[in-house]
Design a protein around this motif. Sequence first.
Motif, PDB file in Angstrom:
ATOM      1  N   LEU A 199       0.841  -1.192   0.000  1.00 17.79           N
ATOM      2  CA  LEU A 199       0.000   0.000   0.000  1.00 17.79           C
ATOM      3  C   LEU A 199       0.878   1.245   0.000  1.00 17.79           C
ATOM      4  CD1 LEU A 199      -2.759  -0.973   2.602  1.00 17.79           C
ATOM      5  CD2 LEU A 199      -2.758  -1.303   0.121  1.00 17.79           C
ATOM      6  N   ASP A 200       0.302   2.360  -0.458  1.00 22.94           N
ATOM      7  CA  ASP A 200       1.009   3.635  -0.429  1.00 22.94           C
ATOM      8  C   ASP A 200       0.953   4.218   0.977  1.00 22.94           C
ATOM      9  OD1 ASP A 200       1.484   3.411  -3.127  1.00 22.94           O
ATOM     10  OD2 ASP A 200      -0.155   4.756  -3.721  1.00 22.94           O
ATOM     11  N   LYS A 201       2.074   4.739   1.424  1.00 25.09           N
ATOM     12  CA  LYS A 201       2.165   5.289   2.772  1.00 25.09           C
ATOM     13  C   LYS A 201       1.171   6.423   2.991  1.00 25.09           C
ATOM     14  CE  LYS A 201       5.592   6.996   6.084  1.00 25.09           C
ATOM     15  NZ  LYS A 201       7.047   7.270   6.284  1.00 25.09           N
ATOM     16  N   ASP A 202       1.059   7.340   2.038  1.00 25.78           N
ATOM     17  CA  ASP A 202       0.153   8.477   2.184  1.00 25.78           C
ATOM     18  C   ASP A 202      -1.294   8.024   2.310  1.00 25.78           C
ATOM     19  OD1 ASP A 202       2.298  10.169   2.033  1.00 25.78           O
ATOM     20  OD2 ASP A 202       1.974  10.734  -0.071  1.00 25.78           O
ATOM     21  N   PHE A 203      -1.667   7.019   1.523  1.00 24.79           N
ATOM     22  CA  PHE A 203      -3.022   6.469   1.582  1.00 24.79           C
ATOM     23  C   PHE A 203      -3.306   5.901   2.958  1.00 24.79           C
ATOM     24  CE2 PHE A 203      -5.466   2.438   1.234  1.00 24.79           C
ATOM     25  CZ  PHE A 203      -6.708   2.953   0.885  1.00 24.79           C
ATOM     26  N   VAL A 204      -2.398   5.098   3.471  1.00 26.35           N
ATOM     27  CA  VAL A 204      -2.593   4.460   4.773  1.00 26.35           C
ATOM     28  C   VAL A 204      -2.678   5.510   5.883  1.00 26.35           C
ATOM     29  CG1 VAL A 204      -1.607   2.898   6.485  1.00 26.35           C
ATOM     30  CG2 VAL A 204      -1.486   2.312   4.063  1.00 26.35           C
ATOM     31  N   GLN A 205      -1.803   6.483   5.853  1.00 24.83           N
ATOM     32  CA  GLN A 205      -1.780   7.486   6.919  1.00 24.83           C
ATOM     33  C   GLN A 205      -3.053   8.318   6.944  1.00 24.83           C
ATOM     34  OE1 GLN A 205       1.965   9.603   6.368  1.00 24.83           O
ATOM     35  NE2 GLN A 205       3.001   8.198   7.761  1.00 24.83           N
ATOM     36  N   GLU A 206      -3.536   8.713   5.773  1.00 27.34           N
ATOM     37  CA  GLU A 206      -4.774   9.500   5.739  1.00 27.34           C
ATOM     38  C   GLU A 206      -5.965   8.654   6.154  1.00 27.34           C
ATOM     39  OE1 GLU A 206      -7.335  12.499   2.806  1.00 27.34           O
ATOM     40  OE2 GLU A 206      -5.421  11.666   2.115  1.00 27.34           O
ATOM     41  N   LEU A 207      -5.997   7.416   5.686  1.00 27.70           N
ATOM     42  CA  LEU A 207      -7.087   6.506   6.052  1.00 27.70           C
ATOM     43  C   LEU A 207      -7.147   6.294   7.567  1.00 27.70           C
ATOM     44  CD1 LEU A 207      -7.984   3.172   4.321  1.00 27.70           C
ATOM     45  CD2 LEU A 207      -7.463   3.161   6.747  1.00 27.70           C
ATOM     46  N   VAL A 208      -6.013   6.037   8.178  1.00 28.87           N
ATOM     47  CA  VAL A 208      -5.976   5.792   9.623  1.00 28.87           C
ATOM     48  C   VAL A 208      -6.422   7.032  10.388  1.00 28.87           C
ATOM     49  CG1 VAL A 208      -4.447   5.330  11.580  1.00 28.87           C
ATOM     50  CG2 VAL A 208      -4.244   3.971   9.495  1.00 28.87           C
ATOM     51  N   GLU A 209      -6.030   8.203   9.931  1.00 31.93           N
ATOM     52  CA  GLU A 209      -6.434   9.445  10.597  1.00 31.93           C
ATOM     53  C   GLU A 209      -7.949   9.648  10.531  1.00 31.93           C
ATOM     54  OE1 GLU A 209      -5.989  12.595  12.974  1.00 31.93           O
ATOM     55  OE2 GLU A 209      -4.388  11.211  12.382  1.00 31.93           O
ATOM     56  N   ILE A 210      -8.531   9.364   9.383  1.00 31.62           N
ATOM     57  CA  ILE A 210      -9.986   9.485   9.224  1.00 31.62           C
ATOM     58  C   ILE A 210     -10.701   8.492  10.135  1.00 31.62           C
ATOM     59  CG2 ILE A 210     -11.906   9.138   7.619  1.00 31.62           C
ATOM     60  CD1 ILE A 210      -9.996  10.150   5.391  1.00 31.62           C
ATOM     61  N   CYS A 211     -10.200   7.265  10.179  1.00 34.66           N
ATOM     62  CA  CYS A 211     -10.814   6.232  11.028  1.00 34.66           C
ATOM     63  C   CYS A 211     -10.747   6.620  12.503  1.00 34.66           C
ATOM     64  CB  CYS A 211     -10.132   4.894  10.809  1.00 34.66           C
ATOM     65  SG  CYS A 211     -10.509   4.125   9.217  1.00 34.66           S
ATOM     66  N   LYS A 212      -9.644   7.205  12.888  1.00 34.77           N
ATOM     67  CA  LYS A 212      -9.478   7.636  14.275  1.00 34.77           C
ATOM     68  C   LYS A 212     -10.516   8.690  14.634  1.00 34.77           C
ATOM     69  CE  LYS A 212      -5.888   9.247  17.464  1.00 34.77           C
ATOM     70  NZ  LYS A 212      -4.447   9.668  17.577  1.00 34.77           N
ATOM     71  N   GLU A 213     -10.760   9.628  13.734  1.00 28.80           N
ATOM     72  CA  GLU A 213     -11.745  10.692  13.961  1.00 28.80           C
ATOM     73  C   GLU A 213     -13.156  10.147  14.081  1.00 28.80           C
ATOM     74  OE1 GLU A 213     -11.305  13.345  10.707  1.00 28.80           O
ATOM     75  OE2 GLU A 213      -9.299  14.036  11.297  1.00 28.80           O
ATOM     76  N   LYS A 214     -13.457   9.101  13.306  1.00 30.79           N
ATOM     77  CA  LYS A 214     -14.818   8.567  13.252  1.00 30.79           C
ATOM     78  C   LYS A 214     -15.005   7.325  14.123  1.00 30.79           C
ATOM     79  CE  LYS A 214     -15.831  10.369   8.635  1.00 30.79           C
ATOM     80  NZ  LYS A 214     -16.931  11.231   9.083  1.00 30.79           N
TER      81      LYS A 214
END
Length: 394
Positions: A199-214
């Motif tokens: 996976l792309d690092k940027d994709f994973v980092q943004e995805l994890v941040e969104i999941c954390k918020e929600k």
Amino acid sequence: MSYNFNEAKEHIVNSYGRLEPVISHGEGVYLYDTNNNKYLDFTSGIGVSSLGYGHEKWVKTTSKQLKTLAHASNIFYTEPSVKLAQELTDKANMSKVFFANSGAEANEGAIKLARKYSYDKYGANRSKVLTLIQSFHGRTITTLKATGQEKFHKYFFPFTEGFDYVKANDIQDFKTKLSDDVCAIMLEAIQGEGGVIPLDKDFVQELVEICKEKDVLVIFDEVQCGIGRTGKMFGYNNFNVEADIVTVAKGLGAGLPIGGILCSTKVADVFKPGDHGSTFGANPVACAGALVVLDEICNEKYLEKIAKRGAYVKEIIEEANNPQIEAVRGFGLMIGIKVKCEPALVQKEAIKKGLLVLTAGKDAVRLLPPLVITKKELKAGIDIILEILSNLES
């Protein structure tokens, strides 16, 4: 008694596209067939035999445990399981672990854990789990449905409901699929069966941040790419993110069946007595062997060695500039060689030359050698692959 290939087929269900030969024994990073032919092993039992074959400390430890206690009911603790839980959670920076027997069983348990977390906190109707297209999460009815490959979604209807699929490395598609009924997303840091695609690092980092918020749980399926395989404890450690749930299996056992669901503090106490179980989970012999793996492989010095050996393999392949090779991908000793020819053809030719390799997806020769392999042994295997590809070109 020594069995040949045709004799072996008579009594075993034909659920695999098996290849000759019939394997009899192993030593170091080599396997031998019933005719005593020797093969350099770049498969390690699909990532299981992390310590190779006949590893002295592992054999001694598991043999001693086998004589001491082979099994006990999980209504009791055993010393090997408690010690392994302590060591594994410490190295993983997680809170607790549930022990199972396989990757599929660990992933199934992780799905249950995520759904119960959401049910306890938000009530019913928040149970959907997102996974990635081209993912692979197991062979049970539920983990087949979690697998994001349509070819697996046939024959065995009805499947477990409550899954949807996201395009890997497409953050917009993830945002579109992230509906109010989603409780978790399950990811492989490297899609193994899908073609050894990180996976792309940027994709994973943004995805994890969104999941954390929600408050959407992030589950990393580390069954194939965990326990040092990528040169880090887990594949997702390459992305500098944290997980809520991590599943492990394969290389942790080094040849014995074991799986695990690692829990962050957030979900550590979600399962209550009666919510989940596994008769053979936390088997004392498998746990004793897993402790050797953690000691031998999962330390900073050895993980760095794995990373360097992976880089060495990539360097050899790239410098060869072979026209049959389109790309080399992966981390550490989880490597995919994207080829123009049919990967299965390379696999069959390699067997003839004393090398065992895997395939993945439609276009990749997959390399998962034992993590104890030397640079010299790696070079010998890669030379065989390059020779095969050169002969195919000519």
